[in-house]
Design an enzyme around this catalytic site. Sequence first.
Site, PDB file in Angstrom:
ATOM      1  N   THR A  14       0.825  -1.217   0.000  1.00  0.00           N
ATOM      2  CA  THR A  14       0.000   0.000   0.000  1.00  0.00           C
ATOM      3  C   THR A  14       0.854   1.260   0.000  1.00  0.00           C
ATOM      4  O   THR A  14       0.617   2.185  -0.781  1.00  0.00           O
ATOM      5  CB  THR A  14      -0.884   0.015   1.269  1.00  0.00           C
ATOM      6  OG1 THR A  14      -1.479  -1.277   1.404  1.00  0.00           O
ATOM      7  CG2 THR A  14      -1.970   1.062   1.153  1.00  0.00           C
ATOM      8  N   ARG A  46       8.512  -9.138  -4.482  1.00  0.00           N
ATOM      9  CA  ARG A  46       8.681 -10.568  -4.734  1.00  0.00           C
ATOM     10  C   ARG A  46       8.191 -10.963  -6.120  1.00  0.00           C
ATOM     11  O   ARG A  46       8.847 -11.677  -6.845  1.00  0.00           O
ATOM     12  CB  ARG A  46       7.918 -11.379  -3.677  1.00  0.00           C
ATOM     13  CG  ARG A  46       8.794 -11.619  -2.449  1.00  0.00           C
ATOM     14  CD  ARG A  46       8.172 -12.645  -1.518  1.00  0.00           C
ATOM     15  NE  ARG A  46       8.437 -12.229  -0.146  1.00  0.00           N
ATOM     16  CZ  ARG A  46       7.569 -12.260   0.846  1.00  0.00           C
ATOM     17  NH1 ARG A  46       6.349 -12.708   0.628  1.00  0.00           N
ATOM     18  NH2 ARG A  46       7.905 -11.857   2.034  1.00  0.00           N
ATOM     19  N   LYS A 107       9.438   1.201  11.888  1.00  0.00           N
ATOM     20  CA  LYS A 107       9.673   1.531  13.301  1.00  0.00           C
ATOM     21  C   LYS A 107      10.336   0.386  14.054  1.00  0.00           C
ATOM     22  O   LYS A 107      11.174   0.609  14.928  1.00  0.00           O
ATOM     23  CB  LYS A 107       8.365   1.900  13.990  1.00  0.00           C
ATOM     24  CG  LYS A 107       7.287   0.836  13.856  1.00  0.00           C
ATOM     25  CD  LYS A 107       5.901   1.402  14.049  1.00  0.00           C
ATOM     26  CE  LYS A 107       4.831   0.429  13.601  1.00  0.00           C
ATOM     27  NZ  LYS A 107       4.658   0.376  12.126  1.00  0.00           N
ATOM     28  N   VAL A 134       7.286   7.007  12.775  1.00  0.00           N
ATOM     29  CA  VAL A 134       6.626   7.438  14.006  1.00  0.00           C
ATOM     30  C   VAL A 134       5.461   8.361  13.667  1.00  0.00           C
ATOM     31  O   VAL A 134       5.642   9.424  13.084  1.00  0.00           O
ATOM     32  CB  VAL A 134       7.593   8.198  14.937  1.00  0.00           C
ATOM     33  CG1 VAL A 134       6.912   8.514  16.258  1.00  0.00           C
ATOM     34  CG2 VAL A 134       8.869   7.407  15.167  1.00  0.00           C
ATOM     35  N   ILE A 138       2.554  12.747  10.542  1.00  0.00           N
ATOM     36  CA  ILE A 138       2.852  13.861  11.446  1.00  0.00           C
ATOM     37  C   ILE A 138       4.357  14.107  11.481  1.00  0.00           C
ATOM     38  O   ILE A 138       5.111  13.177  11.753  1.00  0.00           O
ATOM     39  CB  ILE A 138       2.353  13.537  12.872  1.00  0.00           C
ATOM     40  CG1 ILE A 138       0.847  13.289  12.865  1.00  0.00           C
ATOM     41  CG2 ILE A 138       2.717  14.648  13.840  1.00  0.00           C
ATOM     42  CD1 ILE A 138       0.304  12.783  14.198  1.00  0.00           C
ATOM     43  N   GLY A 189     -10.860  -3.179   8.962  1.00  0.00           N
ATOM     44  CA  GLY A 189      -9.473  -3.049   8.519  1.00  0.00           C
ATOM     45  C   GLY A 189      -8.633  -2.127   9.388  1.00  0.00           C
ATOM     46  O   GLY A 189      -7.514  -1.774   9.030  1.00  0.00           O
ATOM     47  N   GLU A 192      -5.473  -5.653  12.860  1.00  0.00           N
ATOM     48  CA  GLU A 192      -4.979  -6.850  12.211  1.00  0.00           C
ATOM     49  C   GLU A 192      -5.766  -8.070  12.691  1.00  0.00           C
ATOM     50  O   GLU A 192      -6.396  -8.043  13.749  1.00  0.00           O
ATOM     51  CB  GLU A 192      -3.498  -7.075  12.587  1.00  0.00           C
ATOM     52  CG  GLU A 192      -2.600  -5.894  12.373  1.00  0.00           C
ATOM     53  CD  GLU A 192      -2.115  -5.781  10.934  1.00  0.00           C
ATOM     54  OE1 GLU A 192      -2.248  -6.772  10.193  1.00  0.00           O
ATOM     55  OE2 GLU A 192      -1.624  -4.703  10.555  1.00  0.00           O
ATOM     56  N   ASP A 203       3.429  -1.811  19.527  1.00  0.00           N
ATOM     57  CA  ASP A 203       3.604  -0.879  18.411  1.00  0.00           C
ATOM     58  C   ASP A 203       3.882   0.527  18.938  1.00  0.00           C
ATOM     59  O   ASP A 203       4.783   1.230  18.464  1.00  0.00           O
ATOM     60  CB  ASP A 203       2.341  -0.898  17.539  1.00  0.00           C
ATOM     61  CG  ASP A 203       2.394   0.135  16.435  1.00  0.00           C
ATOM     62  OD1 ASP A 203       3.116  -0.086  15.451  1.00  0.00           O
ATOM     63  OD2 ASP A 203       1.722   1.178  16.560  1.00  0.00           O
ATOM     64  N   LYS A 207       7.506   3.053  18.634  1.00  0.00           N
ATOM     65  CA  LYS A 207       7.558   4.465  18.241  1.00  0.00           C
ATOM     66  C   LYS A 207       8.098   5.304  19.387  1.00  0.00           C
ATOM     67  O   LYS A 207       8.876   6.233  19.185  1.00  0.00           O
ATOM     68  CB  LYS A 207       6.173   4.929  17.825  1.00  0.00           C
ATOM     69  CG  LYS A 207       5.669   4.190  16.573  1.00  0.00           C
ATOM     70  CD  LYS A 207       4.169   4.346  16.390  1.00  0.00           C
ATOM     71  CE  LYS A 207       3.672   3.573  15.172  1.00  0.00           C
ATOM     72  NZ  LYS A 207       2.198   3.478  15.147  1.00  0.00           N
TER      73      LYS A 207
END
Lengths: 440, 440
Positions: A14, A46, A107, A134, A138, A189, A192, A203, A207
Site C-alpha cells: 500500500t 517478490r 519503526k 513514528v 505527522i 481493517g 490486524e 507498536d 515508536k
Amino acid sequence: MAETLKVGVAGLGTVGASVLRLLAKHGDQIARSTGRSVSVTAVSARDRNKDRGFDVSGFEWFTDPVEMAEKGDIDVFVELIGGDSGPAEDSVRAALARGIHVVTANKALLARHGVALAEIAEANGACLNYEAAVAGGIPIVKTLRESMSGNGISRVYGILNGTCNYILTRMEAEGISFEDCLSDAQRLGYAEADPTFDIEGNDTAHKLVILTSLAFGTRIASDDIYLEGITSITTADIQAADELGYRIKLLGVAQQTETGIEQRVHPTMVPKNSAIAQVDGVLNAVAVDGDFVGEIVLAGPGAGGDATASAVVADVADVARGDRTPVLGMLAVDLKDYQRARMRLHEGGYYIRLSVYDRPGAFAEIAHCMGNAGISLESIVQKRHAGSEAPGKYDEDAPQPVILITYETTEVAIKEALEVIMSKGVVAEKPQMIRIENLN
Amino acid sequence: MAETLKVGVAGLGTVGASVLRLLAKHGDQIARSTGRSVSVTAVSARDRNKDRGFDVSGFEWFTDPVEMAEKGDIDVFVELIGGDSGPAEDSVRAALARGIHVVTANKALLARHGVALAEIAEANGACLNYEAAVAGGIPIVKTLRESMSGNGISRVYGILNGTCNYILTRMEAEGISFEDCLSDAQRLGYAEADPTFDIEGNDTAHKLVILTSLAFGTRIASDDIYLEGITSITTADIQAADELGYRIKLLGVAQQTETGIEQRVHPTMVPKNSAIAQVDGVLNAVAVDGDFVGEIVLAGPGAGGDATASAVVADVADVARGDRTPVLGMLAVDLKDYQRARMRLHEGGYYIRLSVYDRPGAFAEIAHCMGNAGISLESIVQKRHAGSEAPGKYDEDAPQPVILITYETTEVAIKEALEVIMSKGVVAEKPQMIRIENLN
C-alpha cells in the site's frame, strides 16, 4: 538544476504504491522545492507479475531488495518491506554501507537497530530518514531533530497507535465492550487479524523509544520500557472517567525524572480539556514539552498508505535538497546511555476502580488502607449496581463499584495499598488501576 | 567540527535576550545537532548602556543594524528589530546582498517584502529563514516548506493571534464583554496599549499571507485579503454559538476554490469537537489539508520571548547544518501569481443573529426573504429577552433576538437576503453575520 535523484523503492504494498502515485502527481512541485528532479528508477518486490494497478515495466526490477541495495543504480533506497530483521535489515545495512541514503517507514527496525544503523550511515556519509516510522504523516521526527534542537525537553508523549485509539474512542462513544470494538475494528481493517501487537502496546513502544532517543539524546532502549495494553479497559472505566472529567487514551510517555527517564506505555486518564484528549479515532498526536518553546502538539493521520507516503517523500525531498541532519539528532557517538527511571518511583495521580462487598465497614477499611499508605483521595464515587436499588438493604453477595481518584502519589505506594486492600477480603476482584497524566 | 557559525543579533528586546539566554544554555546541544558551534559575536541595539540583565561587553557592538549587516564579521544576521521598513528592511536587504544568511521573526517585513527579499537571498546564495514570524514556536513554516512538499494543499487555516484568542476565550468562559476582556488583556500584557492591529485582524493577515504563499506556491499578496476583526462579537453571539455546538475563533483561512484562492481573516464558527476549537487562551494553532497526508494540526505558544527564541535558534541551527530550503518553498521565479477568489462567491454556512420586532408576521417575513434568496435554514432559535416574559403578549418596542444557522450558501446570497430583510423594517439593528467554517 542538479542531476536527477534516483530512488529505489523496496516493497510495493500500500505505501509503496502511494509513494509512486505521489511522485507521479507532485513530482514537478518536489523538483521546484528541492532543486532536483526526483525519479523512481528501481523497484523491488517478490512478484513482478502481480497486478498492482500500475505499470512497473519502466523500472529496473529486483526480486531481492538486498541486491537492489548493493547494485541498483540509485541514490536513495526506500525501505518499505517491514520487520526488524531479514531482508529489511539486510538491505538497509547494505545500502548505508555503500553510502546510499536510506528512507524507511520501519519503526521496528529503528527501535531494534537504530543506533547501529546510525553508526553505519555516519561512517559512510549517508542519511537515514524515518519520518514515516513514528506517527505516520505527522512531522514529529523533523520537529524533534530540527525545530526543537534548541530546547531541553522534559517530556514527550502521544497517541501513537490508531487501532487502540479507534477502539477506545468507539467504546466511549457507543458504550460497547472492548471485544466488540475490536471485532468491528478488524472487520473495518483498522485492526490486524492478530491484533496483539497493537492492543498490548508493542507498536506504541516501538515508536516511543525512537521519540525518547530524539528528545533526550540517549541511545535507543527498546527493552527498558514499562508496557501495559488496553485489554483490561472496560466500559465501566470509560464511563467513570467521563463522569470525572477524563478520557482514557493509550499513551506512550517518555519523561525525565530525578532518577532517570521513564519510558512507559499504558492506558492513561487525560483531562477532557487537554489537547490530547480531543484526538479521536485512528488519528495520532504527539506533544513535546520544551524548556524554551513550551508545549507543542502535533496531530494528524498516524497511518494509511497516502499519509505514510507523504512522510516518506518528504524524507526523500530532504535528501534531494541536501539536508544532512544526524540520524538520531546528533552523532551516535554523542548519544548518552539511557538511564531508566524506576517505575516504582513513578509519581502521579491514580484512578482506582474497586468491586467492594456491600457490607458495613468495607469502605472504612479501604479508606484506612489508603491513608496508611500516605495516599490522599481527591474524589470517591460509589454507585449502586442495577438490581440492588433498594435503599438500606445490604446484599453481601453483590459487590458494588467504588471509584477512587488519588492525589499525586507513587507507584509503589498505590500498589502496596491495593495489595493490602485485597488481603482484607473486602473486594471481590483485582482492582483496576489507571494512571492519570499530569497535563497542567 | 566545522568552523564556528558567527551570529549577529539586531534588536535586544525580549526575544533578543531570550535568544542569547537559549544559546548560552543549550549551545553544546546545538553544536552536537548541527556539527558546528554557534556563537553570537555581534549585537546591535540603540543604547549600549541600558541594563538588560546580561553582559554585552563580549560582543562586537553596533548602534546601527545596517552597519552590522554591512560590516559585521558574521555568518548569520538575526533581525529582531520589527517593522516592515526602516532599519529592519534596510539591514535585512544589506545582509542578504552580502550573502549573509538572515533569520527573522518579522512577519510584517515578510508580508510586505517577502518575494523581493527571497530574490535577493537567491541571487546571493543566502538563506532567509523566518519560522518565528508565523505562529511563534510552532514549526509551521518548516512543515509547509519541507514536510508537506509532496502534497497538493487545499486549505490552510489557523488561530494566529494570541490576543484575539485570549479575549474570545475569556468572553466565553466568563461571559464578560469584549471591552472588559480587552481592558483585562491590556492590564495583563496580552494586548498592546493600541490594540487595533491585533483585534482588527491585521496581525493575523500578515501571518496568513505568508502561509498562503508557502501552501499554494503563489507570490505573497498582502493586499488581496478579506479582513474582519473581532470587535463586533458579543457575549450573545458566543452564548448562542455554545448552545448550537460551536465556538467562535478569529481564523485566518487560505483556501483553494474554483475561481482562485480565498485569503480571509474573520471571526468564525468552528464545531466544538474540532481540533481548532480546543485551542484556548494565548495559544496558536495551524491546520493544513494536504491531498496525501490529510489534515495536520500544529498547536502551541504563538508568542513570548522564549517560544519565539526557540524558533529563531532552530532557524539558525538549520543554517549551521547547511540546510538550504528555498525562502518561499521554491525559487521566487517559480512562484505563481496569486489569483484572488471573489469573496462574494465564498461558500459556506452562516450564523445570523437578528434583532426582530416582536410582532405577528415578522418572522414569516424573514423566512420568506431567506427562501427567496435560495437559502435553507439548518436551525432557528428564538429567545425572549428577560423583561418580556409574559406569554402571548406582544410588545412591538422590544425586539427579540433570533438566531439562524444556514446550510451552505454563498456570501452574495446571504448579503442580499440580509439587505432585503433590513429594508422590510422587521429588524431593529444591522444583523450580525458570522461565517461557519466547514471542518468535516
